[in-house]
Design a protein around this motif. Sequence first.
Motif, PDB file in Angstrom:
ATOM      1  N   GLY A  41     -10.292  -1.783  -7.214  1.00 37.04           N
ATOM      2  CA  GLY A  41      -9.898  -1.352  -8.548  1.00 37.04           C
ATOM      3  C   GLY A  41     -10.494  -2.258  -9.609  1.00 37.04           C
ATOM      4  N   SER A  42      -9.836  -2.305 -10.757  1.00 38.50           N
ATOM      5  CA  SER A  42     -10.390  -3.072 -11.872  1.00 38.50           C
ATOM      6  C   SER A  42      -9.622  -4.347 -12.169  1.00 38.50           C
ATOM      7  CB  SER A  42     -10.420  -2.200 -13.135  1.00 38.50           C
ATOM      8  OG  SER A  42      -9.108  -1.796 -13.470  1.00 38.50           O
ATOM      9  N   GLY A  43      -8.519  -4.576 -11.524  1.00 38.14           N
ATOM     10  CA  GLY A  43      -7.722  -5.769 -11.808  1.00 38.14           C
ATOM     11  C   GLY A  43      -7.946  -6.870 -10.791  1.00 38.14           C
ATOM     12  N   TYR A  44      -7.313  -7.985 -11.068  1.00 37.66           N
ATOM     13  CA  TYR A  44      -7.374  -9.139 -10.170  1.00 37.66           C
ATOM     14  C   TYR A  44      -6.621  -8.808  -8.884  1.00 37.66           C
ATOM     15  CZ  TYR A  44      -6.614 -13.814  -8.336  1.00 37.66           C
ATOM     16  OH  TYR A  44      -6.587 -14.918  -7.526  1.00 37.66           O
ATOM     17  N   VAL A  45      -7.225  -9.138  -7.752  1.00 33.30           N
ATOM     18  CA  VAL A  45      -6.600  -8.952  -6.446  1.00 33.30           C
ATOM     19  C   VAL A  45      -6.640 -10.298  -5.741  1.00 33.30           C
ATOM     20  CG1 VAL A  45      -6.782  -7.778  -4.214  1.00 33.30           C
ATOM     21  CG2 VAL A  45      -7.367  -6.549  -6.312  1.00 33.30           C
ATOM     22  N   GLU A  46      -5.496 -10.797  -5.349  1.00 32.37           N
ATOM     23  CA  GLU A  46      -5.429 -12.115  -4.702  1.00 32.37           C
ATOM     24  C   GLU A  46      -6.055 -12.079  -3.306  1.00 32.37           C
ATOM     25  OE1 GLU A  46      -4.943 -16.044  -4.249  1.00 32.37           O
ATOM     26  OE2 GLU A  46      -4.388 -15.004  -6.087  1.00 32.37           O
ATOM     27  N   ASP A  47      -5.639 -11.114  -2.487  1.00 32.88           N
ATOM     28  CA  ASP A  47      -6.114 -11.032  -1.104  1.00 32.88           C
ATOM     29  C   ASP A  47      -7.279 -10.052  -1.020  1.00 32.88           C
ATOM     30  OD1 ASP A  47      -6.551 -10.800   1.624  1.00 32.88           O
ATOM     31  OD2 ASP A  47      -4.665  -9.755   2.030  1.00 32.88           O
ATOM     32  N   LEU A  48      -8.483 -10.582  -1.003  1.00 28.70           N
ATOM     33  CA  LEU A  48      -9.671  -9.750  -0.873  1.00 28.70           C
ATOM     34  C   LEU A  48     -10.064  -9.532   0.587  1.00 28.70           C
ATOM     35  CD1 LEU A  48     -11.779 -11.429  -3.688  1.00 28.70           C
ATOM     36  CD2 LEU A  48     -10.564  -9.260  -3.825  1.00 28.70           C
ATOM     37  N   VAL A  49      -9.662 -10.444   1.454  1.00 30.89           N
ATOM     38  CA  VAL A  49     -10.115 -10.459   2.840  1.00 30.89           C
ATOM     39  C   VAL A  49      -9.555  -9.302   3.668  1.00 30.89           C
ATOM     40  CG1 VAL A  49     -10.121 -11.815   4.985  1.00 30.89           C
ATOM     41  CG2 VAL A  49     -10.513 -12.936   2.785  1.00 30.89           C
ATOM     42  N   THR A  50      -8.283  -8.994   3.502  1.00 33.78           N
ATOM     43  CA  THR A  50      -7.670  -7.945   4.321  1.00 33.78           C
ATOM     44  C   THR A  50      -8.399  -6.617   4.151  1.00 33.78           C
ATOM     45  OG1 THR A  50      -5.516  -9.038   4.224  1.00 33.78           O
ATOM     46  CG2 THR A  50      -5.526  -6.698   4.814  1.00 33.78           C
ATOM     47  N   LEU A  51      -8.655  -6.224   2.917  1.00 31.26           N
ATOM     48  CA  LEU A  51      -9.363  -4.969   2.664  1.00 31.26           C
ATOM     49  C   LEU A  51     -10.817  -5.041   3.125  1.00 31.26           C
ATOM     50  CD1 LEU A  51      -9.382  -2.107   1.556  1.00 31.26           C
ATOM     51  CD2 LEU A  51      -9.821  -3.065  -0.707  1.00 31.26           C
ATOM     52  N   ALA A  52     -11.473  -6.163   2.893  1.00 31.26           N
ATOM     53  CA  ALA A  52     -12.863  -6.325   3.342  1.00 31.26           C
ATOM     54  C   ALA A  52     -12.949  -6.205   4.861  1.00 31.26           C
ATOM     55  CB  ALA A  52     -13.429  -7.656   2.873  1.00 31.26           C
ATOM     56  N   ASP A  53     -11.988  -6.780   5.562  1.00 34.72           N
ATOM     57  CA  ASP A  53     -11.960  -6.646   7.019  1.00 34.72           C
ATOM     58  C   ASP A  53     -11.760  -5.194   7.435  1.00 34.72           C
ATOM     59  OD1 ASP A  53     -12.335  -9.355   7.439  1.00 34.72           O
ATOM     60  OD2 ASP A  53     -10.231  -9.772   7.917  1.00 34.72           O
ATOM     61  N   GLU A  54     -10.977  -4.474   6.657  1.00 35.23           N
ATOM     62  CA  GLU A  54     -10.666  -3.080   6.982  1.00 35.23           C
ATOM     63  C   GLU A  54     -11.863  -2.152   6.791  1.00 35.23           C
ATOM     64  OE1 GLU A  54      -7.602   0.309   5.349  1.00 35.23           O
ATOM     65  OE2 GLU A  54      -6.966  -1.788   5.258  1.00 35.23           O
ATOM     66  N   VAL A  55     -12.678  -2.388   5.744  1.00 36.41           N
ATOM     67  CA  VAL A  55     -13.777  -1.461   5.435  1.00 36.41           C
ATOM     68  C   VAL A  55     -15.168  -2.034   5.733  1.00 36.41           C
ATOM     69  CG1 VAL A  55     -12.418  -0.258   3.684  1.00 36.41           C
ATOM     70  CG2 VAL A  55     -13.943  -2.139   2.997  1.00 36.41           C
ATOM     71  N   GLY A  56     -15.252  -3.306   6.078  1.00 34.23           N
ATOM     72  CA  GLY A  56     -16.549  -3.949   6.273  1.00 34.23           C
ATOM     73  C   GLY A  56     -17.439  -3.261   7.282  1.00 34.23           C
ATOM     74  N   GLU A  57     -16.903  -2.959   8.438  1.00 37.96           N
ATOM     75  CA  GLU A  57     -17.714  -2.319   9.475  1.00 37.96           C
ATOM     76  C   GLU A  57     -18.119  -0.901   9.066  1.00 37.96           C
ATOM     77  OE1 GLU A  57     -17.687  -1.534  14.294  1.00 37.96           O
ATOM     78  OE2 GLU A  57     -16.094  -2.721  13.375  1.00 37.96           O
ATOM     79  N   GLN A  58     -17.215  -0.179   8.419  1.00 34.48           N
ATOM     80  CA  GLN A  58     -17.521   1.178   7.951  1.00 34.48           C
ATOM     81  C   GLN A  58     -18.686   1.154   6.966  1.00 34.48           C
ATOM     82  OE1 GLN A  58     -14.224   2.963   5.864  1.00 34.48           O
ATOM     83  NE2 GLN A  58     -15.261   4.903   5.591  1.00 34.48           N
ATOM     84  N   ILE A  59     -18.670   0.223   6.028  1.00 32.17           N
ATOM     85  CA  ILE A  59     -19.760   0.103   5.062  1.00 32.17           C
ATOM     86  C   ILE A  59     -21.043  -0.324   5.768  1.00 32.17           C
ATOM     87  CG2 ILE A  59     -20.587  -1.167   3.042  1.00 32.17           C
ATOM     88  CD1 ILE A  59     -17.628  -1.311   2.123  1.00 32.17           C
TER      89      ILE A  59
END
Length: 187
Positions: A41-59
């Motif tokens: 999204g457009s706001g500050y997100v504290e935990d970036l790693v959880t989502l990156a782990d979730e979509v990293g392989e898909q991307i």
Amino acid sequence: MSIKVRKTIRHLEETHLENGREVDPVHRVAFVGIVIENPYGSGYVEDLVTLADEVGEQIGELVGPACVELLGTEVEAFGKVALVGVAGEVEHGSALIHNLRFGNVFRNAAGGTELLPAAEKVGLPGAPIDVPLKHKTDSKTRSHHQTVTLQVPGAPLPGEILVGCVAASAGRPLARLAVFGAETAGQ
């Protein structure tokens, strides 16, 4: 979570002549990228790693193997890129590409062992970004240190991220610098 892809970009460049001299074999550079809705999204997100782990392989699966296939020959140099739209922050793009679940897909498809050099920044639609490339198995191979400038007209929009992989068939066309460390040998 499933990513939302607006656009896929495939670009292949072949250099036949450099400074009036024939390049043999032809130097090939491939870029495959996707323009996705910024999953943070457009706001500050504290935990970036959880989502990156979730979509990293898909991307990674969408851009890594496709980049190797587009190159059409053995990959010798590679790099990765994230250009974040102005409603996001550079850390959003960094989280997606500095994630082994993303990087390993491309590294494995390319037959590489080195870390992927990267470029990431925030930019307006159509902004250029310079992507560094290095040798896939020996980052000290000077002939393969090169930079590719990419631009995708109309992307990324403010709430998007352009994520991609770049592969080259060889080092710089007509590379002729001494091997790493040669200038200090014998001192």
